[in-house]
Design a protein around this motif. Structure first.
Motif, PDB file in Angstrom:
ATOM      1  N   LEU A 346       0.819  -1.244  -0.023  1.00 12.69           N
ATOM      2  CA  LEU A 346      -0.038   0.002  -0.163  1.00 12.69           C
ATOM      3  C   LEU A 346       0.667   1.319   0.008  1.00 12.69           C
ATOM      4  O   LEU A 346       1.747   1.263   0.908  1.00 12.69           O
ATOM      5  CB  LEU A 346      -0.773   0.209   1.164  1.00 12.69           C
ATOM      6  CG  LEU A 346      -2.186  -0.726   1.254  1.00 12.69           C
ATOM      7  CD1 LEU A 346      -3.039  -0.601   2.511  1.00 12.69           C
ATOM      8  CD2 LEU A 346      -3.078  -0.461  -0.079  1.00 12.69           C
ATOM      9  N   LEU A 348       0.173   5.096   0.783  1.00 17.37           N
ATOM     10  CA  LEU A 348      -1.098   5.918   1.478  1.00 17.37           C
ATOM     11  C   LEU A 348      -0.473   7.355   1.630  1.00 17.37           C
ATOM     12  O   LEU A 348       0.813   7.507   1.616  1.00 17.37           O
ATOM     13  CB  LEU A 348      -1.323   5.318   2.629  1.00 17.37           C
ATOM     14  CG  LEU A 348      -1.883   3.976   2.707  1.00 17.37           C
ATOM     15  CD1 LEU A 348      -2.078   3.544   4.250  1.00 17.37           C
ATOM     16  CD2 LEU A 348      -3.250   3.820   1.867  1.00 17.37           C
ATOM     17  N   GLN A 352      -1.881  10.802   6.333  1.00 16.99           N
ATOM     18  CA  GLN A 352      -2.459   9.467   7.098  1.00 16.99           C
ATOM     19  C   GLN A 352      -1.467   9.182   8.080  1.00 16.99           C
ATOM     20  O   GLN A 352      -1.869   8.142   9.102  1.00 16.99           O
ATOM     21  CB  GLN A 352      -3.061   8.659   6.088  1.00 16.99           C
ATOM     22  CG  GLN A 352      -4.362   9.196   5.326  1.00 16.99           C
ATOM     23  CD  GLN A 352      -4.850   7.993   4.448  1.00 16.99           C
ATOM     24  OE1 GLN A 352      -4.736   6.765   4.859  1.00 16.99           O
ATOM     25  NE2 GLN A 352      -6.021   8.563   3.566  1.00 16.99           N
ATOM     26  N   ALA A 360      -4.494   3.746   9.782  1.00 14.81           N
ATOM     27  CA  ALA A 360      -4.430   4.446   8.389  1.00 14.81           C
ATOM     28  C   ALA A 360      -4.998   3.054   7.421  1.00 14.81           C
ATOM     29  O   ALA A 360      -5.955   3.119   6.469  1.00 14.81           O
ATOM     30  CB  ALA A 360      -3.302   4.921   7.804  1.00 14.81           C
ATOM     31  N   VAL A 361      -4.362   1.819   7.498  1.00 13.52           N
ATOM     32  CA  VAL A 361      -4.587   0.586   6.894  1.00 13.52           C
ATOM     33  C   VAL A 361      -6.027   0.297   7.055  1.00 13.52           C
ATOM     34  O   VAL A 361      -6.870  -0.215   6.208  1.00 13.52           O
ATOM     35  CB  VAL A 361      -3.612  -0.492   7.124  1.00 13.52           C
ATOM     36  CG1 VAL A 361      -4.093  -1.740   6.518  1.00 13.52           C
ATOM     37  CG2 VAL A 361      -2.350  -0.148   6.797  1.00 13.52           C
ATOM     38  N   GLN A 363      -8.734   1.678   8.160  1.00 16.87           N
ATOM     39  CA  GLN A 363      -9.617   2.792   7.171  1.00 16.87           C
ATOM     40  C   GLN A 363      -9.641   2.626   5.839  1.00 16.87           C
ATOM     41  O   GLN A 363     -10.586   2.495   5.107  1.00 16.87           O
ATOM     42  CB  GLN A 363      -9.150   4.264   7.406  1.00 16.87           C
ATOM     43  CG  GLN A 363      -9.411   4.728   8.876  1.00 16.87           C
ATOM     44  CD  GLN A 363      -9.358   6.116   9.177  1.00 16.87           C
ATOM     45  OE1 GLN A 363      -9.129   6.864   8.164  1.00 16.87           O
ATOM     46  NE2 GLN A 363      -9.439   6.637  10.421  1.00 16.87           N
ATOM     47  N   HIS A 364      -8.273   2.378   5.107  1.00 21.46           N
ATOM     48  CA  HIS A 364      -8.214   1.865   3.846  1.00 21.46           C
ATOM     49  C   HIS A 364      -9.208   0.480   3.480  1.00 21.46           C
ATOM     50  O   HIS A 364      -9.682   0.498   2.286  1.00 21.46           O
ATOM     51  CB  HIS A 364      -6.749   1.588   3.255  1.00 21.46           C
ATOM     52  CG  HIS A 364      -6.639   1.255   1.950  1.00 21.46           C
ATOM     53  ND1 HIS A 364      -6.654   2.082   0.778  1.00 21.46           N
ATOM     54  CD2 HIS A 364      -6.680   0.114   1.507  1.00 21.46           C
ATOM     55  CE1 HIS A 364      -6.402   1.415  -0.310  1.00 21.46           C
ATOM     56  NE2 HIS A 364      -6.141   0.242   0.102  1.00 21.46           N
ATOM     57  N   HIS A 367     -12.693   1.069   3.288  1.00 15.25           N
ATOM     58  CA  HIS A 367     -13.432   1.507   2.342  1.00 15.25           C
ATOM     59  C   HIS A 367     -13.647   0.407   1.128  1.00 15.25           C
ATOM     60  O   HIS A 367     -14.365   0.641   0.232  1.00 15.25           O
ATOM     61  CB  HIS A 367     -12.468   2.749   1.855  1.00 15.25           C
ATOM     62  CG  HIS A 367     -12.700   3.960   2.535  1.00 15.25           C
ATOM     63  ND1 HIS A 367     -11.621   4.841   2.966  1.00 15.25           N
ATOM     64  CD2 HIS A 367     -13.681   4.280   3.471  1.00 15.25           C
ATOM     65  CE1 HIS A 367     -11.903   5.659   3.672  1.00 15.25           C
ATOM     66  NE2 HIS A 367     -13.099   5.506   4.123  1.00 15.25           N
ATOM     67  N   GLU A 368     -12.561  -0.431   1.166  1.00 17.41           N
ATOM     68  CA  GLU A 368     -12.694  -1.539   0.014  1.00 17.41           C
ATOM     69  C   GLU A 368     -13.915  -2.567   0.492  1.00 17.41           C
ATOM     70  O   GLU A 368     -14.239  -3.433  -0.585  1.00 17.41           O
ATOM     71  CB  GLU A 368     -11.422  -2.280   0.205  1.00 17.41           C
ATOM     72  CG  GLU A 368     -10.445  -1.538  -0.314  1.00 17.41           C
ATOM     73  CD  GLU A 368      -9.081  -2.533  -0.677  1.00 17.41           C
ATOM     74  OE1 GLU A 368      -8.891  -3.386  -0.030  1.00 17.41           O
ATOM     75  OE2 GLU A 368      -7.967  -1.787  -1.332  1.00 17.41           O
ATOM     76  N   CYS A 541       0.702  -6.664   5.309  1.00 17.18           N
ATOM     77  CA  CYS A 541       0.356  -5.240   4.503  1.00 17.18           C
ATOM     78  C   CYS A 541       1.814  -4.285   4.741  1.00 17.18           C
ATOM     79  O   CYS A 541       1.899  -4.141   5.984  1.00 17.18           O
ATOM     80  CB  CYS A 541      -0.830  -4.613   4.975  1.00 17.18           C
ATOM     81  SG  CYS A 541      -1.030  -3.215   4.132  1.00 17.18           S
ATOM     82  N   VAL A 543       3.418  -0.883   4.037  1.00 20.58           N
ATOM     83  CA  VAL A 543       2.832   0.546   3.840  1.00 20.58           C
ATOM     84  C   VAL A 543       4.029   1.530   3.871  1.00 20.58           C
ATOM     85  O   VAL A 543       5.056   1.386   4.236  1.00 20.58           O
ATOM     86  CB  VAL A 543       2.157   1.099   5.021  1.00 20.58           C
ATOM     87  CG1 VAL A 543       1.803   2.562   4.715  1.00 20.58           C
ATOM     88  CG2 VAL A 543       0.862  -0.043   5.290  1.00 20.58           C
ATOM     89  N   TRP A 545       4.477   5.716   2.513  1.00 24.64           N
ATOM     90  CA  TRP A 545       3.953   7.012   2.611  1.00 24.64           C
ATOM     91  C   TRP A 545       4.437   7.778   1.388  1.00 24.64           C
ATOM     92  O   TRP A 545       5.317   7.993   0.775  1.00 24.64           O
ATOM     93  CB  TRP A 545       4.421   7.814   3.861  1.00 24.64           C
ATOM     94  CG  TRP A 545       4.029   7.166   4.957  1.00 24.64           C
ATOM     95  CD1 TRP A 545       5.039   6.866   5.826  1.00 24.64           C
ATOM     96  CD2 TRP A 545       2.844   6.803   5.558  1.00 24.64           C
ATOM     97  NE1 TRP A 545       4.543   6.194   7.015  1.00 24.64           N
ATOM     98  CE2 TRP A 545       3.190   6.301   6.940  1.00 24.64           C
ATOM     99  CE3 TRP A 545       1.414   6.734   5.366  1.00 24.64           C
ATOM    100  CZ2 TRP A 545       1.936   5.696   7.834  1.00 24.64           C
ATOM    101  CZ3 TRP A 545       0.487   6.244   5.842  1.00 24.64           C
ATOM    102  CH2 TRP A 545       0.592   5.646   7.231  1.00 24.64           C
TER     103      TRP A 545
END
Length: 549
Positions: A346, A348, A352, A360-361, A363-364, A367-368, A541, A543, A545
């Motif tokens: 990811l 992002l 975030q 942050a993950v 929330q991502h 949304h999926e 995951c 991440v 930025w």
């Protein structure tokens, strides 16, 4: 036992009285005449004298300045001291060593006291002591040390007796009196475990004496005494009492570690060989390796690998065996390749990062689609704690010492499961017949808010609980719970950070989140390997930025 609020200025005294009452009721047959007389005499004292005694018991050390025994709720300190001094419980020490004097007096007082002996009276207090120590000044009374002193020194004389009371109440001596007597007991609620004579860890006076002897050995180790001299004392400290045997094993393991630190390899091996601590076997391999006894280390590692005691041993041996084989001149060995993990990469927005990488993950992912929760170690531990509440809080001997325990004393002992095997079999059996969901919901309703070593009430909402029970297969829950029971200390942490639920589809996925530069820790790697082996859906995951808007 009645809880007292901190709004009462004597709340600490009320709590201490409960300690003595509990100890007398539960262990009267283990107490000697001196200890029983102390409890009885204490109950006859006026409240100011009782309160001053408790204040001294709660503070560190046994020596106190008179001007620091001033408490508003007690009033006249001199008056409160009179009965304590008459009983011989408090006295003015006949002699004080130089180091004791320095611990009690202020720097300006010491400068006045040793005007003639100090060449640099304005130096630091540490330097003042260094100036005087070469003079080898003999211990003497405060009046002889410092005739002009405006303070008096008082000594609390019953510390060993109160230590025995503390051991009988807490079941250990690492908890301080302030853990209980300064607590607002009304803030926390505890499971009411039934207490019976058979559930006591200590059954006879000899058990209490041996427990105190082991404590003094532990103190000596912490103070840096020679392990060999401590081991010499421990040779006579044996008991058939299982609780004492576990305490002795923990001390043995700590002594083995100290021998390692000192480079005394033979002594470390001898200690570990006689110790049944969960990590004692792997430490023997490590000692042989550190002392460059490669053939012996390799042979022992192979022997342990045939029947590893726990997952921690498996992981350690996977690293040790290739390394030891190379030391013996063998070819490089490839490590066993783990099955590939599902990876999520990811990128992002940088802003975030303020949320924290896990949020942050979360929330991502939300949304999926699906329901995403940050749970880390809380969810599976909580489900286990609710399903197995009865077994965890079973009144087995030595598990519970007082009504204010959040967890059994033997929670991290190697035989925790064995001592409750029938109860755990019954609880986990509900996962086989499908009755676990209702059992967990019933326990959640009945025990809500009670202290537990596994249940995280603040994190465990009804929504999360409902989704988890709808989506987590019983067979996979059982495998997780069995793994947790194999080694509670090691396996209760390292679980993935996030969990996603799709209740309509009855499925889920766990996600371990790693920000830039983060690496998977050993306990996380072990959980991920477990998930792969048992088919639990999990992803890692990574991440990064984004620097662009």
């Amino acid at each position: 036992m009645i809880a007292h609020s901190v709004d009462d200025p004597f709340y600490y005294l009320h709590n201490f009285r409960q300690v003595l009452l509990w100890v007398e009721q539960r262990y009267a047959d283990l107490l000697d005449e001196h200890e029983l007389a102390f409890i009885h005499t204490f109950s006859q004292l006026q409240a100011p004298a009782q309160a001053l005694l408790v204040r001294m018991v709660m503070r560190k050390g046994e020596l106190f300045r008179s001007d620091r025994l001033d408490y508003a709720e007690i009033g006249d300190t001199a008056l409160a001291l009179q009965p304590l001094r008459a009983l011989g419980w408090v006295r003015e020490p006949e002699q004080l060593a130089l180091e004791q004097l320095f611990a009690l007096l202020r720097k300006d007082e010491l400068a006045r006291c040793f005007t003639a002996q100090l060449s640099r009276p304005r130096a630091t207090k540490h330097d003042l002591l260094a100036q005087l120590q070469p003079l080898q000044l003999a211990a003497r009374s405060l009046a002889d040390w410092f005739p002009d002193s405006e303070v008096r020194i008082f000594q609390w004389c019953l510390q060993p007796l109160c230590d025995r009371m503390r051991l009988l109440f807490f079941g250990n001596l690492y908890q301080d009196w302030s853990d209980f007597v300064l607590a607002d007991l009304g803030l926390l609620r505890y499971e009411q475990v039934p207490f019976s004579p058979d559930s006591r860890a200590l059954q006879q006076r000899a058990d209490l004496d041996l427990a105190m002897a082991l404590h003094y050995c532990t103190e000596r180790l912490e103070q840096g005494d020679d392990p060999e001299s401590i081991l010499a004392v421990m040779h006579s400290l044996h008991s058939d009492n299982p609780w004492l045997a576990r305490r002795r094993a923990r001390l043995q393991f700590a002594l083995g570690q100290q021998c390692e630190r000192l480079g005394d390899w033979d002594q470390a091996m001898a200690v570990y060989a006689q110790c049944n601590h969960a990590q004692a076997r792997i430490r023997q391999v490590r000692v042989l390796e550190r002392s460059e006894q490669w053939p012996q280390a390799h042979a022992l590692a192979l022997q342990l690998a045939e029947a590893p005691a726990n997952a921690l041993e498996v992981q350690a041996l996977e690293r040790m065996l290739p390394r030891l084989a190379r030391k013996l001149g063998g070819p490089p060995q490839r490590r066993r390749r783990a099955a590939p993990l599902e990876l999520i990469e990811l990128e992002l927005p940088r802003e975030q990062a303020a949320l924290g990488v896990e949020e942050a993950v979360r929330q991502h992912l939300a949304h999926e689609g699906g329901q995403a929760h940050y749970v880390e170690n809380t969810l599976f531990n909580s489900l286990f704690g609710l399903l197995c509440w009865e077994a965890i809080f079973a009144p087995v001997p030595g598990a519970f010492f007082n009504p204010f325990q959040a967890a059994p004393q033997d929670l991290h002992d190697s035989d925790f499961l064995l001592r409750r095997s029938a109860l755990f079999e019954q609880c986990l059996g509900r996962l086989d017949d499908g009755s676990h969901r209702q059992a967990i919901l019933d326990c959640y309703a009945a025990k809500l808010g009670l202290q537990s070593p596994f249940v995280f009430w603040a994190m465990l909402s009804e929504e999360l609980l409902t989704q988890a029970l709808a989506c987590l297969p019983a067979a996979q829950l059982k495998q997780c719970f069995l793994r947790l029971l194999q080694d509670i200390r090691s396996n209760r942490t390292g679980m993935p950070d996030l969990i996603q639920f799709w209740p309509e589809q009855g499925r889920y996925r766990m996600v371990e989140v790693k920000g830039p530069g983060d690496r998977l820790q050993d306990n996380q790697l072990r959980w991920l390997q477990f998930c792969r082996e048992h088919g639990l859906p999990v992803a890692v995951c990574h991440v990064r930025w984004s620097e662009t808007p």
